[in-house]
Enzyme design. Structure first.
Site, short mmCIF file in Angstrom:
data_model
loop_
_atom_site.label_atom_id
_atom_site.label_comp_id
_atom_site.label_asym_id
_atom_site.label_seq_id
_atom_site.Cartn_x
_atom_site.Cartn_y
_atom_site.Cartn_z
N THR A 103 43.91 32.65 38.23
CA THR A 103 43.78 34.31 37.82
C THR A 103 44.69 34.89 39.02
OG1 THR A 103 41.56 34.07 37.60
CG2 THR A 103 42.35 36.16 38.17
N ARG A 161 30.47 34.94 28.28
CA ARG A 161 30.33 35.06 29.72
C ARG A 161 31.60 36.24 30.38
NH1 ARG A 161 34.21 33.87 34.38
NH2 ARG A 161 32.99 33.63 36.07
N VAL A 162 31.55 36.84 30.91
CA VAL A 162 32.36 37.74 31.92
C VAL A 162 32.24 37.54 33.19
CG1 VAL A 162 33.19 40.02 32.17
CG2 VAL A 162 32.51 39.25 30.00
N GLY A 163 33.32 37.42 33.98
CA GLY A 163 33.42 37.07 35.31
C GLY A 163 33.74 38.24 36.16
N GLY A 183 38.70 33.05 42.05
CA GLY A 183 37.50 32.13 42.02
C GLY A 183 36.27 32.29 41.33
C1 SD4 Z 1 36.55 34.45 36.80
N1 SD4 Z 1 37.23 35.02 38.91
O1 SD4 Z 1 36.27 34.45 35.48
C2 SD4 Z 1 37.34 34.43 37.51
C3 SD4 Z 1 38.07 33.04 37.57
C4 SD4 Z 1 39.19 32.81 38.46
O2 SD4 Z 1 41.05 31.77 39.13
O3 SD4 Z 1 39.53 33.41 39.57
N2 SD4 Z 1 39.97 31.94 38.35
O4 SD4 Z 1 35.26 34.31 37.49
#
Ligand code: SD4
Length: 332
Positions: free
Chosen positions: A191, A219-221, A243
């Protein structure tokens, strides 16, 4: 005289064309005696991003070097990763959810605290630019799913199949076990969160991702959530995260880090405190990675992560480098 090394060997056309020198190493700079804070000139322009995205920072730097705004710089910078199909965590070529939908999340924030975000966006390769349109051309901040996609078409974005041969193949393979698990530094950690300060000293940030691979549909991060995956306050600084997003959301990580800087912590100290807050809530769980990156108004940067492996790329007038970041846990 400032020490300068010149880039000897760059595979990068964009960065190469700008012929920026490589900075003195992280180690070298950290071994130098500390000067009194206020005597140091502000570092600007500057652009930084999570992980080692050389092409993205080079693009962002090009915008800044030509007098562009930090907002344009971060948008243009992260678009490089959105377009790169070999980055399977961002934009086109991002890995799908467990039902085979490629869904993208992104946000952007400017010097005035304006922000825009899209979540669960499908069929559009540049979610960050849709997020910017949400910010600039609607009274809203977040658009989701079908509505966000419809909005993108209205604004002239083209429909695209975001799958690549590689991600389709991987998905077919994954379906055999259908197991969702986080694998530190490998699973999905590409990301891109980017922060920049332009020549006027104004800060902006952007963050874009396809999220955790094979997540539950819907799902949303943290990445498109203002305050979690990204936060900018032009008086103080900015922060961004990468992360396992669930853990970042639980502590509203990027907002926390900016607030810690407001209270006087350096970007480095603030990132360390951010990770420690997360780990305090995870006494029995170690198997995930989080990386925080922060910049303050003076252009000082810092980063910290849970496990070794996270780095950030920084680009200034003095050159560019991949900065290693220390971690909460050490290598076994
Ligand atoms: C998430 N923070 O969707 C993102 C994933 C991520 O490198 O950072 N990947 O949780």
């Amino acid at each position: 005289m400032k020490r300068r090394k010149f880039l000897k060997n760059s595979s990068l056309t964009a960065a190469g064309a700008l012929s920026a020198p490589v900075m003195a190493s992280y180690q070298e700079r950290n071994n130098q005696p500390k000067k009194i804070e206020d005597s140091k000139p502000d570092i600007r322009p500057i652009t930084v991003c999570t992980w080692n995205f050389e092409n993205a920072t080079a693009k962002s730097w090009e915008v800044l070097k030509n007098g562009g705004s930090s907002l344009d710089a971060v948008e243009q910078g992260v678009r490089v990763e959105e377009a790169d199909v070999t980055n399977e965590t961002v934009g086109k070529g991002g890995r799908p959810d467990r039902d085979g939908n490629v869904t993208l999340d992104a946000c952007i924030m400017d010097k005035d605290g304006n922000c825009g975000s899209v979540v669960y966006l499908q069929n559009i390769a540049h979610p960050v630019s849709v997020a910017r349109k949400v910010m600039e051309e609607t009274p809203h901040i977040i658009l989701a799913g079908r509505g966000a996609e419809q909005f993108a078409y209205e604004k002239g974005f083209e429909k695209e199949d975001l799958f690549t041969e590689s991600t389709r193949k991987q998905y077919e393979e994954w379906k055999k076990s259908s197991k969702y698990e986080t694998i530190i530094n490998i699973e999905n950690h590409d990301t891109i969160g980017m922060l920049a300060i332009d020549k006027n000293g104004d800060i902006a940030g952007a963050c874009t991702t396809s999220g955790m691979a094979y997540k539950v549909a819907g799902r949303v991060g943290d990445s498109p959530i203002i305050g979690a995956g990204l936060f900018v306050d032009n008086e103080v600084g900015g922060a961004t995260a990468t992360g396992v997003g669930e853990e970042v959301i639980r502590t509203v990580g990027s907002f926390l880090i900016v607030e810690l800087m407001r209270q006087g912590k350096s970007p480095q100290e603030a990132c360390e405190e951010g990770v420690k807050r997360i780990m305090a809530k995870n006494k029995d769980r170690k198997d995930f990675q989080i990386g925080f990156l922060a910049i303050n108004k003076k252009g000082e940067t810092g980063g910290y992560c849970v496990h070794p492996g996270f780095t950030y790329r920084q680009y200034t007038e003095d050159g560019h480098e991949n900065v290693p970041v220390s971690s909460f846990y050490q290598k076994k």
